[in-house]
Design an enzyme around this catalytic site. Structure first.
Site, short mmCIF file in Angstrom:
data_model
loop_
_atom_site.label_atom_id
_atom_site.label_comp_id
_atom_site.label_asym_id
_atom_site.label_seq_id
_atom_site.Cartn_x
_atom_site.Cartn_y
_atom_site.Cartn_z
N ARG A 103 0.86 -1.18 0.00
CA ARG A 103 0.00 0.00 0.00
C ARG A 103 0.89 1.23 0.00
O ARG A 103 1.80 1.34 0.82
CB ARG A 103 -0.86 -0.07 1.26
CG ARG A 103 -1.73 1.10 1.52
CD ARG A 103 -2.63 0.85 2.72
NE ARG A 103 -2.01 1.20 3.99
CZ ARG A 103 -2.68 1.69 5.02
NH1 ARG A 103 -3.98 1.86 4.95
NH2 ARG A 103 -2.06 2.00 6.13
N THR A 107 -0.90 7.71 -1.04
CA THR A 107 -2.18 7.63 -1.77
C THR A 107 -3.10 6.56 -1.20
O THR A 107 -4.29 6.54 -1.48
CB THR A 107 -1.92 7.28 -3.25
OG1 THR A 107 -1.34 5.96 -3.29
CG2 THR A 107 -0.97 8.25 -3.90
N ASP A 201 0.72 -1.15 13.11
CA ASP A 201 1.08 -1.79 11.84
C ASP A 201 1.29 -3.28 12.09
O ASP A 201 2.24 -3.67 12.78
CB ASP A 201 2.36 -1.14 11.28
CG ASP A 201 2.67 -1.69 9.89
OD1 ASP A 201 2.83 -2.92 9.76
OD2 ASP A 201 2.75 -0.89 8.95
N ASP A 204 4.71 -4.74 11.05
CA ASP A 204 5.79 -4.29 11.94
C ASP A 204 5.71 -5.00 13.29
O ASP A 204 6.73 -5.38 13.87
CB ASP A 204 5.72 -2.78 12.18
CG ASP A 204 6.17 -2.00 10.95
OD1 ASP A 204 6.62 -2.62 9.97
OD2 ASP A 204 6.04 -0.76 10.98
N1 URA Z 1 -2.43 -1.79 8.13
C1 URA Z 1 -1.98 -2.04 9.38
O1 URA Z 1 -1.06 -2.83 9.58
N2 URA Z 1 -2.57 -1.40 10.41
C2 URA Z 1 -3.60 -0.54 10.25
O2 URA Z 1 -4.11 -0.01 11.23
C3 URA Z 1 -4.05 -0.30 8.93
C4 URA Z 1 -3.45 -0.94 7.89
#
Ligand code: URA
Length: 211
Positions: A103, A107, A201, A204
């Site tokens: 992603r 954008t 995330d 992560d």
């Molecule tokens: N991707 C993620 O890892 N966390 C989010 O909150 C949104 C997209």
């Protein structure tokens, strides 16, 4: 499109620990794995089976086996990989395909960088693994790729969803046989496209930050 929020105290308990910023990566991976197995149990409620005749030590009887063609499980890389073991624990005979999607953080558009799947998915039940249904862009693009190859029954398993992502999926996939199974639909997305309260995330938190 159908959404199924799994309402179970063990799901809520594991999700709470995943959300907690103090949870370290090894614990996060283990809990995500356990949570996926619980979600997978619900997500496979309609998995196709065929009758089979067997004999127990006591008598003949009729049972069921998973039908052919076997279901296909498709984790969306990177973070969906952390959901694969929890899924195939329940469906050990499933085939596994891979979709690499990323992603753009500005954008929020999804693009595909790797595809490894059978060309023909007609008649296949497909389970897509993506931990966070945020804007919905990645999941819509992934499911469109699967449908272009003939998949007619797609279930997405997500740890968490945002209402905005659910709405995007409903708009893009209205009338298609798509189900989303998730542990919770949270409040909203923030200006960076993160789910609030969310868990941060997911990639992560599973694997450590890649700079
Ligand atoms: N991707 C993620 O890892 N966390 C989010 O909150 C949104 C997209």
């Amino acid at each position: 499109m159908r959404i199924h929020v799994v309402d179970h105290p063990l799901v809520a308990h594991k999700l709470t620990t995943l959300r907690d910023q103090r949870t370290d990566s090894p614990t996060f991976r283990r809990l995500a794995d356990e949570l996926v197995t619980l979600l997978a149990y619900e997500a496979t409620r309609d998995v196709r089976t065929s009758e089979v005749e067997i004999t127990t030590p006591v008598s003949p009887t009729t049972g069921v086996r998973l039908s052919h063609p076997r279901p296909l499980v498709v984790p969306i890389l990177r973070a969906g990989l952390g959901m694969l073991d929890g899924m195939v624990r329940l469906l050990p005979t499933a085939e596994v395909g891979f979709l690499g999607m990323v992603r753009d953080e500005e954008t929020l558009q999804a693009s595909t960088y790797a595809t490894r799947m059978p060309d023909d998915l007609s008649g296949r039940q497909v389970y897509v693994l993506d931990p966070m249904l945020a804007t919905g862009g990645t999941l819509v693009a992934a499911i469109e790729t699967l449908m272009e190859r003939g998949a007619d029954d797609v279930t997405a398993i997500c740890l968490l969803a945002a209402p905005e992502g659910v709405a995007t999926m409903e708009r893009a996939l209205a009338g298609h046989p798509v189900t989303v199974v998730t542990a919770a639909v949270d409040e909203r997305l923030n200006e960076h496209g993160y789910i609030v309260p969310g868990l941060g995330d997911a990639g992560d938190r599973m694997y450590g930050t890649v700079g």
